[in-house]
Design a protein around this motif. Structure first.
Motif, short mmCIF file in Angstrom:
data_model
loop_
_atom_site.label_atom_id
_atom_site.label_comp_id
_atom_site.label_asym_id
_atom_site.label_seq_id
_atom_site.Cartn_x
_atom_site.Cartn_y
_atom_site.Cartn_z
N UNK A 1 8.16 5.17 39.74
CA UNK A 1 8.46 3.75 39.61
C UNK A 1 9.46 3.53 40.36
N UNK A 2 9.66 2.39 41.10
CA UNK A 2 10.90 1.99 42.04
C UNK A 2 12.16 2.37 41.36
N UNK A 3 12.99 2.90 42.20
CA UNK A 3 14.22 3.12 41.63
C UNK A 3 14.13 4.55 40.89
N UNK A 4 13.62 4.63 39.85
CA UNK A 4 13.56 5.93 38.98
C UNK A 4 13.18 7.09 39.95
N UNK A 5 12.02 6.93 40.59
CA UNK A 5 11.73 7.95 41.59
C UNK A 5 11.58 7.92 43.05
N UNK A 6 11.18 6.83 43.33
CA UNK A 6 11.00 6.40 44.83
C UNK A 6 11.85 5.52 45.47
N UNK B 1 16.06 10.31 45.34
CA UNK B 1 17.08 11.53 45.13
C UNK B 1 18.44 11.48 45.45
N UNK B 2 18.76 10.30 45.65
CA UNK B 2 20.36 10.01 45.91
C UNK B 2 21.21 9.48 44.82
N UNK B 3 20.45 8.25 44.31
CA UNK B 3 21.34 7.38 43.29
C UNK B 3 20.46 7.15 42.23
N UNK B 4 20.27 8.21 40.97
CA UNK B 4 19.24 8.00 39.96
C UNK B 4 19.66 6.86 39.12
N UNK B 5 18.77 5.82 38.72
CA UNK B 5 19.07 4.69 38.14
C UNK B 5 19.49 4.97 36.59
N UNK B 6 20.25 4.29 36.09
CA UNK B 6 20.39 4.19 34.57
C UNK B 6 19.25 4.62 33.79
N UNK B 7 19.31 5.49 32.67
CA UNK B 7 18.22 5.90 31.81
C UNK B 7 17.41 6.81 32.32
N UNK B 8 17.56 7.74 33.54
CA UNK B 8 16.77 8.69 34.14
C UNK B 8 17.34 10.06 33.26
N UNK B 9 16.29 10.60 32.91
CA UNK B 9 16.50 11.86 32.20
C UNK B 9 16.68 13.01 33.14
N UNK B 10 17.31 13.92 32.79
CA UNK B 10 17.33 15.25 33.59
C UNK B 10 16.23 15.74 34.34
N UNK B 11 14.76 15.72 33.51
CA UNK B 11 13.60 16.01 34.01
C UNK B 11 13.16 14.86 35.26
N UNK B 12 13.55 13.70 34.90
CA UNK B 12 13.41 12.68 35.93
C UNK B 12 13.96 12.85 37.20
N UNK B 13 15.23 13.27 37.28
CA UNK B 13 16.24 13.56 38.32
C UNK B 13 15.70 14.66 39.08
N UNK B 14 15.31 15.72 38.49
CA UNK B 14 15.01 17.11 38.74
C UNK B 14 13.62 16.82 39.48
N UNK B 15 12.70 16.28 39.00
CA UNK B 15 11.30 16.21 39.63
C UNK B 15 11.32 15.24 40.73
#
Length: 262
Positions: free
Chosen positions: A16-21, A43-57
């Protein structure tokens, strides 16, 4: 599932916008961006609420896209492969979409909702980036390229950062499960490793008596190898209440893969 909002549910669900793309909107679009895709800022500024798995993926997905762009060697490459979708990445994506994507995708039908806006990577552009790589591995191991394409489509819809729907241990283009021996998250999220390993496993299974030298059982084995082996050996019966759910699941998986073969 890797977040409460179920925004990264794998098997076809793009970020989804922000969280991933996307952090920056598409040209002429709203501030929310064009939808589920990778774009500048990913990949630069993960939004609030992103888990470690979200950011890694997400970062692994951007790295995979960058490596694929460099593999094709089009205008604007090489681009950095540090997991950040920058303006340079966007420029290379646009050049790829204009010059190479129409040729690679010329035999494909994609509904309008699956088209990638200029400079953003969704299904249309990801297909074009990764399918030629998948086809090389299919040729390497002498497996039907359509089956490798079909498995990848049903597993991730060609999202290189896909996270499993039912578990948080399946990652990448081919959804390799990281609870298996020697399958690390980094390997599963590496598109070259994932496609190579999937094609190699298909070849080895086809050559094995365990899966009956039959591509249908080989397809099912990517989903549940032990059940597929039992199926191939005639050890499952549709009249047995304990076996029927296994057969239903495998028949459904095989049918879905074959429906996505081209």
């Amino acid at each position: 599932m890797t977040s409460a909002e179920r925004t990264r549910v794998g098997r076809g669900a793009w970020p989804t916008d922000g969280r991933g793309g996307t952090i920056a909107p598409a040209e002429g679009g709203s501030a929310a961006g064009p939808g589920r895709c990778y774009g500048v800022g990913a990949g630069e500024a993960p939004p609030a609420g992103s888990t470690d798995a979200d950011i890694l993926a997400v970062r692994a997905g951007v790295t995979a896209l960058s490596r694929a762009l460099n593999w094709h060697g089009g205008p604007g490459t090489p681009v950095p492969t540090d997991g950040r979708f920058t303006a340079a990445t966007r420029a290379a994506v646009i050049a790829f979409q204009e010059k190479l994507q129409p040729v690679i995708n010329r035999d494909m039908y994609l509904p309008a909702v699956e088209h990638s806006p200029a400079g953003f990577v969704n299904k249309e552009t990801s297909y074009a980036l990764f399918m030629p790589i998948a086809d090389r591995y299919a040729l390497k191991y002498t497996v039907p390229r359509g089956l490798l394409r079909g498995i990848t489509t049903i597993e991730s819809n060609w999202d290189p950062g896909a996270v499993g729907y039912w578990t948080n241990s399946d990652f990448g283009l081919c959804q390799w499960n990281t609870t298996l021996p020697e399958i690390t998250t980094a390997r599963a999220l590496d598109p070259f490793w994932a496609l190579d390993s999937t094609a190699r496993a298909m070849r080895e299974r086809f050559d094995s008596d365990r899966w009956g030298h039959n591509w249908l059982y080989v397809i099912a084995a990517h989903n549940v190898p032990t059940w597929a082996a039992q199926w191939a050996q005639g050890e499952l019966s549709a009249t047995d209440p304990a076996d029927k759910p296994k057969l239903d699941r495998m028949n459904g998986y095989v049918s879905n893969v074959l429906a996505r073969v081209w």
